[in-house]
Design a protein around this motif. Sequence first.
Motif, PDB file in Angstrom:
ATOM      1  N   ALA A  73       0.832  -1.207   0.000  1.00 21.64           N
ATOM      2  CA  ALA A  73       0.000   0.000   0.000  1.00 21.64           C
ATOM      3  C   ALA A  73       0.868   1.259   0.000  1.00 21.64           C
ATOM      4  O   ALA A  73       2.010   1.250   0.472  1.00 21.64           O
ATOM      5  CB  ALA A  73      -0.909  -0.001   1.227  1.00 21.64           C
ATOM      6  N   ALA A  74       0.326   2.352  -0.542  1.00 21.65           N
ATOM      7  CA  ALA A  74       1.008   3.654  -0.537  1.00 21.65           C
ATOM      8  C   ALA A  74       0.358   4.548   0.513  1.00 21.65           C
ATOM      9  O   ALA A  74      -0.821   4.393   0.830  1.00 21.65           O
ATOM     10  CB  ALA A  74       0.888   4.297  -1.914  1.00 21.65           C
ATOM     11  N   HIS A  75       1.125   5.476   1.055  1.00 23.77           N
ATOM     12  CA  HIS A  75       0.588   6.345   2.115  1.00 23.77           C
ATOM     13  C   HIS A  75      -0.349   7.420   1.567  1.00 23.77           C
ATOM     14  O   HIS A  75      -0.143   7.934   0.475  1.00 23.77           O
ATOM     15  CB  HIS A  75       1.726   7.072   2.833  1.00 23.77           C
ATOM     16  CG  HIS A  75       2.587   6.164   3.653  1.00 23.77           C
ATOM     17  ND1 HIS A  75       3.416   6.621   4.634  1.00 23.77           N
ATOM     18  CD2 HIS A  75       2.736   4.815   3.658  1.00 23.77           C
ATOM     19  CE1 HIS A  75       4.052   5.599   5.192  1.00 23.77           C
ATOM     20  NE2 HIS A  75       3.664   4.500   4.608  1.00 23.77           N
ATOM     21  N   ILE A  76      -1.349   7.778   2.374  1.00 28.80           N
ATOM     22  CA  ILE A  76      -2.109   9.011   2.168  1.00 28.80           C
ATOM     23  C   ILE A  76      -1.692   9.947   3.291  1.00 28.80           C
ATOM     24  O   ILE A  76      -1.976   9.691   4.463  1.00 28.80           O
ATOM     25  CB  ILE A  76      -3.632   8.763   2.221  1.00 28.80           C
ATOM     26  CG1 ILE A  76      -4.062   7.819   1.103  1.00 28.80           C
ATOM     27  CG2 ILE A  76      -4.396  10.094   2.117  1.00 28.80           C
ATOM     28  CD1 ILE A  76      -5.544   7.436   1.156  1.00 28.80           C
ATOM     29  N   ARG A  77      -0.978  11.007   2.940  1.00 34.39           N
ATOM     30  CA  ARG A  77      -0.490  11.926   3.970  1.00 34.39           C
ATOM     31  C   ARG A  77      -1.580  12.895   4.374  1.00 34.39           C
ATOM     32  O   ARG A  77      -2.621  13.007   3.727  1.00 34.39           O
ATOM     33  CB  ARG A  77       0.724  12.682   3.447  1.00 34.39           C
ATOM     34  CG  ARG A  77       1.828  11.751   2.987  1.00 34.39           C
ATOM     35  CD  ARG A  77       3.109  12.457   2.620  1.00 34.39           C
ATOM     36  NE  ARG A  77       3.969  11.529   1.904  1.00 34.39           N
ATOM     37  CZ  ARG A  77       4.588  10.488   2.481  1.00 34.39           C
ATOM     38  NH1 ARG A  77       4.476  10.259   3.776  1.00 34.39           N
ATOM     39  NH2 ARG A  77       5.332   9.665   1.766  1.00 34.39           N
ATOM     40  N   ASN A  78      -1.323  13.633   5.439  1.00 36.99           N
ATOM     41  CA  ASN A  78      -2.267  14.677   5.843  1.00 36.99           C
ATOM     42  C   ASN A  78      -1.568  15.570   6.851  1.00 36.99           C
ATOM     43  O   ASN A  78      -0.593  15.180   7.484  1.00 36.99           O
ATOM     44  CB  ASN A  78      -3.538  14.066   6.436  1.00 36.99           C
ATOM     45  CG  ASN A  78      -3.360  13.617   7.858  1.00 36.99           C
ATOM     46  OD1 ASN A  78      -3.681  14.337   8.795  1.00 36.99           O
ATOM     47  ND2 ASN A  78      -2.801  12.432   8.059  1.00 36.99           N
ATOM     48  N   ARG A  79      -2.088  16.796   6.999  1.00 39.14           N
ATOM     49  CA  ARG A  79      -1.390  17.763   7.838  1.00 39.14           C
ATOM     50  C   ARG A  79      -1.916  17.779   9.280  1.00 39.14           C
ATOM     51  O   ARG A  79      -1.523  18.612  10.077  1.00 39.14           O
ATOM     52  CB  ARG A  79      -1.469  19.163   7.221  1.00 39.14           C
ATOM     53  CG  ARG A  79      -2.852  19.574   6.892  1.00 39.14           C
ATOM     54  CD  ARG A  79      -3.099  20.899   6.261  1.00 39.14           C
ATOM     55  NE  ARG A  79      -4.486  20.926   5.808  1.00 39.14           N
ATOM     56  CZ  ARG A  79      -5.552  20.830   6.593  1.00 39.14           C
ATOM     57  NH1 ARG A  79      -5.422  20.748   7.909  1.00 39.14           N
ATOM     58  NH2 ARG A  79      -6.780  20.825   6.094  1.00 39.14           N
ATOM     59  N   VAL A  80      -2.794  16.836   9.638  1.00 33.30           N
ATOM     60  CA  VAL A  80      -3.381  16.853  10.978  1.00 33.30           C
ATOM     61  C   VAL A  80      -2.840  15.738  11.862  1.00 33.30           C
ATOM     62  O   VAL A  80      -2.386  15.972  12.977  1.00 33.30           O
ATOM     63  CB  VAL A  80      -4.925  16.760  10.905  1.00 33.30           C
ATOM     64  CG1 VAL A  80      -5.525  16.678  12.303  1.00 33.30           C
ATOM     65  CG2 VAL A  80      -5.507  17.948  10.148  1.00 33.30           C
ATOM     66  N   SER A  81      -2.875  14.514  11.333  1.00 32.94           N
ATOM     67  CA  SER A  81      -2.535  13.347  12.156  1.00 32.94           C
ATOM     68  C   SER A  81      -1.161  12.804  11.769  1.00 32.94           C
ATOM     69  O   SER A  81      -0.730  12.912  10.625  1.00 32.94           O
ATOM     70  CB  SER A  81      -3.609  12.278  11.943  1.00 32.94           C
ATOM     71  OG  SER A  81      -3.096  10.995  12.157  1.00 32.94           O
ATOM     72  N   VAL A  82      -0.475  12.206  12.742  1.00 34.68           N
ATOM     73  CA  VAL A  82       0.832  11.589  12.485  1.00 34.68           C
ATOM     74  C   VAL A  82       0.682  10.365  11.596  1.00 34.68           C
ATOM     75  O   VAL A  82       1.514  10.089  10.737  1.00 34.68           O
ATOM     76  CB  VAL A  82       1.475  11.143  13.818  1.00 34.68           C
ATOM     77  CG1 VAL A  82       2.885  10.627  13.573  1.00 34.68           C
ATOM     78  CG2 VAL A  82       1.452  12.249  14.838  1.00 34.68           C
ATOM     79  N   ALA A  83      -0.391   9.611  11.840  1.00 29.94           N
ATOM     80  CA  ALA A  83      -0.556   8.334  11.147  1.00 29.94           C
ATOM     81  C   ALA A  83      -1.114   8.569   9.749  1.00 29.94           C
ATOM     82  O   ALA A  83      -2.028   9.367   9.572  1.00 29.94           O
ATOM     83  CB  ALA A  83      -1.495   7.438  11.952  1.00 29.94           C
ATOM     84  N   PRO A  84      -0.589   7.854   8.750  1.00 21.85           N
ATOM     85  CA  PRO A  84      -1.099   8.017   7.389  1.00 21.85           C
ATOM     86  C   PRO A  84      -2.331   7.152   7.123  1.00 21.85           C
ATOM     87  O   PRO A  84      -2.554   6.148   7.798  1.00 21.85           O
ATOM     88  CB  PRO A  84       0.068   7.520   6.526  1.00 21.85           C
ATOM     89  CG  PRO A  84       0.718   6.458   7.369  1.00 21.85           C
ATOM     90  CD  PRO A  84       0.547   6.903   8.804  1.00 21.85           C
ATOM     91  N   GLY A  85      -3.136   7.551   6.153  1.00 19.28           N
ATOM     92  CA  GLY A  85      -4.077   6.613   5.534  1.00 19.28           C
ATOM     93  C   GLY A  85      -3.298   5.835   4.494  1.00 19.28           C
ATOM     94  O   GLY A  85      -2.084   5.943   4.409  1.00 19.28           O
ATOM     95  N   PHE A  86      -3.991   5.039   3.702  1.00 18.41           N
ATOM     96  CA  PHE A  86      -3.261   4.308   2.663  1.00 18.41           C
ATOM     97  C   PHE A  86      -4.136   3.991   1.465  1.00 18.41           C
ATOM     98  O   PHE A  86      -5.370   3.959   1.557  1.00 18.41           O
ATOM     99  CB  PHE A  86      -2.621   3.043   3.228  1.00 18.41           C
ATOM    100  CG  PHE A  86      -3.592   2.060   3.832  1.00 18.41           C
ATOM    101  CD1 PHE A  86      -4.283   1.162   3.029  1.00 18.41           C
ATOM    102  CD2 PHE A  86      -3.813   2.033   5.211  1.00 18.41           C
ATOM    103  CE1 PHE A  86      -5.171   0.255   3.581  1.00 18.41           C
ATOM    104  CE2 PHE A  86      -4.703   1.117   5.769  1.00 18.41           C
ATOM    105  CZ  PHE A  86      -5.372   0.233   4.960  1.00 18.41           C
TER     106      PHE A  86
END
Lengths: 253, 253
Positions: free
Chosen positions: A129-142
């Motif tokens: 899987a590839a990461h889904i980044r975001n500017r709020v949470s440390v943990a990525p989606g994917f």
Amino acid sequence: MSEKIVTAAMVAIGDELLSGKTKDKNIAHLADMLTTAGIELKEVRIVGDEEADIVAAVNALRQRYTYVFTSGGIGPTHDDITAEAISAAFGVPCEYDDEALKIMGAVYEAREMEFTEARKRMARMPRGAAHIRNRVSVAPGFTIENVHVMAGVPAIFQAMLDWLLPRLETGAVIHSKIVDCPYGEGTIGEGLEEIQNDHSDTVIGSYPKFDGETYSTQIVVRSRDTEAIDRAVLAINAMLSEIKAAKATKVQR
Amino acid sequence: MSEKIVTAAMVAIGDELLSGKTKDKNIAHLADMLTTAGIELKEVRIVGDEEADIVAAVNALRQRYTYVFTSGGIGPTHDDITAEAISAAFGVPCEYDDEALKIMGAVYEAREMEFTEARKRMARMPRGAAHIRNRVSVAPGFTIENVHVMAGVPAIFQAMLDWLLPRLETGAVIHSKIVDCPYGEGTIGEGLEEIQNDHSDTVIGSYPKFDGETYSTQIVVRSRDTEAIDRAVLAINAMLSEIKAAKATKVQR
């Protein structure tokens, strides 16, 4: 104007959405964002925190639509089972992702917070899987293939979608115009059906409103072709003028 | 205490729910009402105004759950196709219902309103269906076998559900207690998983809250057995006290 049609479905995951404890906010937000971007949301399913239900929904939808978006179940607690369920849906192992562990470990260290086993759970995803980044949470989606797995907390879901959406293929935007109609659907129904038949290059929707006493209607004309919308709106306005004139005549008599 | 388990699914019908034009209000209301009544809502699907999609959703769900509830698509306009779709799902003709025509005709006559062809559309239902009455709208919803078809306008949906719910079989109510936890899920995750394992007669849900800066958690303990809930809540409170004491020691050092 791009004529490509890009479709999507959503799976909102969480017992709390089905028990009435939490009112979902992500479905309406995703619907808005996709419509604006030119991706047509065709179906939404809400399922509980049960692996078999998540797998069944994701596997049914990922074959039918360009994209599937999920919300919920990627946090650090025992009831967060979305990473396992998506892995099972694709028949791949669910593993700790090295890059995610590294990024998250560095952030927790900087914050002088312990990188607990629970927090490490959030680094698990289907192999490949590839990461889904975001500017709020440390943990990525994917993302795995055409399935995009995001958080359930609305602020994080929105931040993940903000990052993801510009990276997706989009199609022709469906435009819409609204005509506010002071009459109920029973009054306009026949005329509106004729107009729909004459303007098959549009989709005309009719949404009744009820204020506790009287009915009015919001008429929405949708199409990828803005000129087609204008032609249908003209016809609707002409119909409404006719109804108004007829009612005035009736009162004078 | 009844130990019977009664389950349900919902199909919310309407293009407007998928385009973002309308924020659905019926799903959360149904979830609340069913939970209180002792009917477990297991799945929700939102589909557009397309017969094949409605048929597929209703047929998949009516075989799996005790009841299926639908909202939307039973008004007087051309985009109201739920009566036809439900008839197709059951393989029966969609017909004008004599009793509905009689009741509606009488009301429109009393109101000096024309009983238009559009209004008559609202009297159509699958052959053999029973009416769902309500105190708001002239037109009835209808029940065929275990599928209950209701309006999309929230005031009418709610009135129909108020009439219908006391007439349905209900099961053991799932009770719940909420523990508001000032710590994020990463802090409590491991302890909470142990408590869930020790209290398998409950389902413990953990719902992160994020105020833009810090995380807290709402912990929800659910069970048909209120004493089991109390035992799990005691264990959760003990865990939270331990975390608090540990944090205090750390600060003092």
